[in-house]
Structure formats: C-alpha cells, structure tokens
Scaffold this motif. Sequence first.
Motif, PDB file in Angstrom:
ATOM      1  N   GLN A 168       6.776   3.663  -2.509  1.00 32.93           N
ATOM      2  CA  GLN A 168       5.161   3.423  -3.912  1.00 32.93           C
ATOM      3  C   GLN A 168       5.755   1.831  -3.848  1.00 32.93           C
ATOM      4  O   GLN A 168       6.258   1.127  -4.309  1.00 32.93           O
ATOM      5  N   PRO A 169       4.790   1.459  -2.738  1.00 29.34           N
ATOM      6  CA  PRO A 169       4.213  -0.072  -2.837  1.00 29.34           C
ATOM      7  C   PRO A 169       3.580  -0.490  -3.551  1.00 29.34           C
ATOM      8  O   PRO A 169       3.801  -1.619  -3.783  1.00 29.34           O
ATOM      9  N   THR A 170       3.256  -0.267  -5.021  1.00 34.93           N
ATOM     10  CA  THR A 170       2.216  -1.301  -5.832  1.00 34.93           C
ATOM     11  C   THR A 170       2.822  -0.545  -6.750  1.00 34.93           C
ATOM     12  O   THR A 170       3.618   0.017  -7.426  1.00 34.93           O
ATOM     13  N   TYR A 171       2.894  -1.972  -8.223  1.00 37.84           N
ATOM     14  CA  TYR A 171       2.627  -0.613  -9.520  1.00 37.84           C
ATOM     15  C   TYR A 171       1.852  -2.086 -10.399  1.00 37.84           C
ATOM     16  O   TYR A 171       0.543  -2.267 -10.508  1.00 37.84           O
ATOM     17  N   VAL A 172       1.920  -0.929 -11.409  1.00 42.12           N
ATOM     18  CA  VAL A 172       0.736  -1.283 -12.484  1.00 42.12           C
ATOM     19  C   VAL A 172       1.433  -1.989 -13.631  1.00 42.12           C
ATOM     20  O   VAL A 172       2.283  -1.215 -13.797  1.00 42.12           O
ATOM     21  N   GLU A 173       1.385  -2.928 -14.665  1.00 42.20           N
ATOM     22  CA  GLU A 173       1.879  -3.221 -15.649  1.00 42.20           C
ATOM     23  C   GLU A 173       1.364  -2.758 -17.095  1.00 42.20           C
ATOM     24  O   GLU A 173       0.302  -3.691 -17.082  1.00 42.20           O
ATOM     25  N   THR A 174       1.816  -2.460 -17.923  1.00 42.89           N
ATOM     26  CA  THR A 174       1.027  -1.566 -19.371  1.00 42.89           C
ATOM     27  C   THR A 174       1.417  -2.139 -20.803  1.00 42.89           C
ATOM     28  O   THR A 174       2.874  -3.172 -19.576  1.00 42.89           O
ATOM     29  N   PRO A 175       1.284  -2.016 -20.942  1.00 45.90           N
ATOM     30  CA  PRO A 175       2.117  -2.985 -22.675  1.00 45.90           C
ATOM     31  C   PRO A 175       3.427  -1.786 -22.989  1.00 45.90           C
ATOM     32  O   PRO A 175       4.635  -2.863 -22.769  1.00 45.90           O
ATOM     33  N   GLY A 176       3.484  -1.266 -22.246  1.00 44.22           N
ATOM     34  CA  GLY A 176       4.764  -0.418 -22.665  1.00 44.22           C
ATOM     35  C   GLY A 176       5.469   0.107 -21.838  1.00 44.22           C
ATOM     36  O   GLY A 176       6.875   0.529 -22.007  1.00 44.22           O
ATOM     37  N   SER A 177       4.750  -0.028 -20.172  1.00 43.80           N
ATOM     38  CA  SER A 177       5.597   0.103 -18.922  1.00 43.80           C
ATOM     39  C   SER A 177       5.431  -0.508 -17.954  1.00 43.80           C
ATOM     40  O   SER A 177       4.403  -0.765 -18.263  1.00 43.80           O
ATOM     41  N   PHE A 178       6.226  -0.257 -16.896  1.00 44.69           N
ATOM     42  CA  PHE A 178       5.982  -0.512 -15.452  1.00 44.69           C
ATOM     43  C   PHE A 178       5.660   0.664 -14.089  1.00 44.69           C
ATOM     44  O   PHE A 178       6.992   1.707 -14.999  1.00 44.69           O
TER      45      PHE A 178
ATOM     46  N   MET B 184       5.047   2.634 -11.115  1.00 44.53           N
ATOM     47  CA  MET B 184       5.340   2.469  -9.541  1.00 44.53           C
ATOM     48  C   MET B 184       4.827   2.746  -9.332  1.00 44.53           C
ATOM     49  O   MET B 184       4.308   4.385  -9.377  1.00 44.53           O
ATOM     50  N   LEU B 185       2.870   2.845  -8.102  1.00 48.18           N
ATOM     51  CA  LEU B 185       2.866   4.444  -7.544  1.00 48.18           C
ATOM     52  C   LEU B 185       2.994   4.204  -5.678  1.00 48.18           C
ATOM     53  O   LEU B 185       4.029   3.388  -5.261  1.00 48.18           O
ATOM     54  N   SER B 186       3.162   5.857  -5.678  1.00 48.46           N
ATOM     55  CA  SER B 186       2.364   5.900  -3.712  1.00 48.46           C
ATOM     56  C   SER B 186       1.103   5.102  -3.666  1.00 48.46           C
ATOM     57  O   SER B 186       0.409   5.127  -3.991  1.00 48.46           O
ATOM     58  N   ASP B 187       1.132   4.393  -2.027  1.00 50.79           N
ATOM     59  CA  ASP B 187      -0.078   4.070  -1.817  1.00 50.79           C
ATOM     60  C   ASP B 187      -1.453   5.029  -1.163  1.00 50.79           C
ATOM     61  O   ASP B 187      -1.921   4.879  -0.170  1.00 50.79           O
ATOM     62  N   ASP B 188      -0.792   6.351  -1.236  1.00 54.86           N
ATOM     63  CA  ASP B 188      -2.223   7.446  -1.122  1.00 54.86           C
ATOM     64  C   ASP B 188      -3.107   7.153  -2.040  1.00 54.86           C
ATOM     65  O   ASP B 188      -3.185   7.162  -3.293  1.00 54.86           O
ATOM     66  N   LYS B 189      -4.587   7.762  -1.148  1.00 50.30           N
ATOM     67  CA  LYS B 189      -5.663   7.898  -2.052  1.00 50.30           C
ATOM     68  C   LYS B 189      -4.881   8.431  -3.556  1.00 50.30           C
ATOM     69  O   LYS B 189      -5.883   8.062  -4.985  1.00 50.30           O
ATOM     70  N   ALA B 190      -4.631   9.087  -4.146  1.00 52.40           N
ATOM     71  CA  ALA B 190      -5.263   9.805  -5.319  1.00 52.40           C
ATOM     72  C   ALA B 190      -3.537   9.030  -6.061  1.00 52.40           C
ATOM     73  O   ALA B 190      -3.123   9.408  -7.378  1.00 52.40           O
TER      74      ALA B 190
ATOM     75  N   ASP C  56       7.382  -7.907  -8.611  1.00 48.89           N
ATOM     76  CA  ASP C  56       6.658  -8.979  -7.913  1.00 48.89           C
ATOM     77  C   ASP C  56       7.492  -9.034  -6.521  1.00 48.89           C
ATOM     78  O   ASP C  56       6.357  -9.259  -5.281  1.00 48.89           O
ATOM     79  N   ARG C  57       8.704  -8.585  -6.325  1.00 46.61           N
ATOM     80  CA  ARG C  57       9.167  -9.089  -4.580  1.00 46.61           C
ATOM     81  C   ARG C  57       9.362  -8.009  -3.962  1.00 46.61           C
ATOM     82  O   ARG C  57       8.746  -8.985  -2.853  1.00 46.61           O
ATOM     83  N   ASN C  58       9.216  -7.225  -4.593  1.00 50.08           N
ATOM     84  CA  ASN C  58       9.043  -5.854  -3.335  1.00 50.08           C
ATOM     85  C   ASN C  58       7.832  -4.941  -3.672  1.00 50.08           C
ATOM     86  O   ASN C  58       7.565  -4.388  -2.813  1.00 50.08           O
ATOM     87  N   LEU C  59       7.184  -5.209  -4.644  1.00 46.18           N
ATOM     88  CA  LEU C  59       5.469  -4.610  -4.291  1.00 46.18           C
ATOM     89  C   LEU C  59       4.553  -5.703  -4.196  1.00 46.18           C
ATOM     90  O   LEU C  59       4.765  -6.193  -4.748  1.00 46.18           O
ATOM     91  N   ARG C  60       3.486  -4.724  -4.471  1.00 44.77           N
ATOM     92  CA  ARG C  60       1.387  -5.590  -5.066  1.00 44.77           C
ATOM     93  C   ARG C  60       1.804  -5.012  -6.236  1.00 44.77           C
ATOM     94  O   ARG C  60       1.101  -3.573  -5.895  1.00 44.77           O
ATOM     95  N   LYS C  61       1.141  -6.391  -7.127  1.00 49.63           N
ATOM     96  CA  LYS C  61       0.803  -6.164  -8.255  1.00 49.63           C
ATOM     97  C   LYS C  61      -0.847  -5.649  -8.716  1.00 49.63           C
ATOM     98  O   LYS C  61      -2.032  -6.207  -8.034  1.00 49.63           O
ATOM     99  N   LEU C  62      -1.310  -4.194  -8.795  1.00 47.80           N
ATOM    100  CA  LEU C  62      -2.568  -3.561  -9.127  1.00 47.80           C
ATOM    101  C   LEU C  62      -3.116  -4.477 -10.376  1.00 47.80           C
ATOM    102  O   LEU C  62      -2.526  -4.633 -11.202  1.00 47.80           O
TER     103      LEU C  62
END
Length: 189
Positions: free
Chosen positions: A139-149, A151-157, A183-189
Amino acid sequence: MDTNMHAEQAATPGGRAVELVYVTTRPELVEALRARSASTPAGRRLRWMYPVLGTLLVLVGALLMVVDGVDTGLSAGLAVSGVVLWALSPLVPRLTPWLLARALGSYVEKAGETRVLVDDSGVRVTTNDSEARIGWSAQPTYVETPGSFVMLSDDKAAVAVTVLPKRGILPPADADALRAILDRNLRKL
C-alpha cells in the motif's frame, strides 16, 4: 491476541514506532472510502461517468425524436434515463462509500478491537481473529483525512485500504509521529 505490542517498539531506523488501539466505526469507514474515491482514478471516473452517460442518453433520445419525427417510447425512455443520471450525479460520490461501508459494517464489527503497530518496517494489524503484516510496497500511498490516515494500494481501484484512525493513537505518540513514519515510507496523495 497479543495485548502488549509495546515490547516490539524498539527504535526503528527513522525513529520510534507508533501504536494504535481502536474499534473501527462505520463513519470512519465512510470517511476512508470517500477519501479513496477522491484519490483514485476509479473514484474520479465515477464522478464524471454519470453526467457523461446522462448527456449521451439525452442526446440519443433527442436525435431519435428528430429523426423519427414522433415521440417513441424508446426515445423518451432514453431521454428520461439521461435526466435521471444527471440528477443522481451529485449523490453518487457521497452515496457509494456509504453503501459500501454499510455492507462492510458487520465484518468490521466482528473484528472488534484492532491493535496496530506502525514502524519503518511496515504495519502490523491484529484483531480478535486475525493478524496481518502490511509492507510499504503493498500500500504505497496514503491520504490524510480530518480523522484518519488511509493507506491505499496502487492498483487503479485501490482495492486494499487500511484505516488508521487518529483517535486510536496511544500516548506518548501523536498524529505527527505517525505522519512522519508514513511520509518516510509512503507517497501522500
């Protein structure tokens, strides 16, 4: 279930580990799925697919009316279907994550308390019935929301999703420490 992950919190190459303990709620799932939808190609496609398909149906219906010269049931049905899709367009991005979270709700409730250890080697998730190790490449990417982090896989969906609620972070760590590891290990979207 291992009730004390603190023993494993040795210093990692980039800093300390962060532990989270929480019971996932449906609103957190909805928030995570909405973030996923806004951050992935599949989610963005869903936002424009309904208006584009609605426009095409209205145009085809109108074209059939003009060519035939009479209002047939098919042409009227296509035009009405297009208008309905246009009307649903604003609801789809909000409704789809809610429906999916509702469907996953019983599975989440069965999992019970979730314990997560995040360090520079990856993420270890332990629930009442399971244990999983998630490497950063899964799961090489992540998104931060107001309440959570999220983590997302890199497949299209972005099928694989890991929700790390900020409310579950145990002291003395904080959201900044978890954000630094991500931030050290993933790409932030």
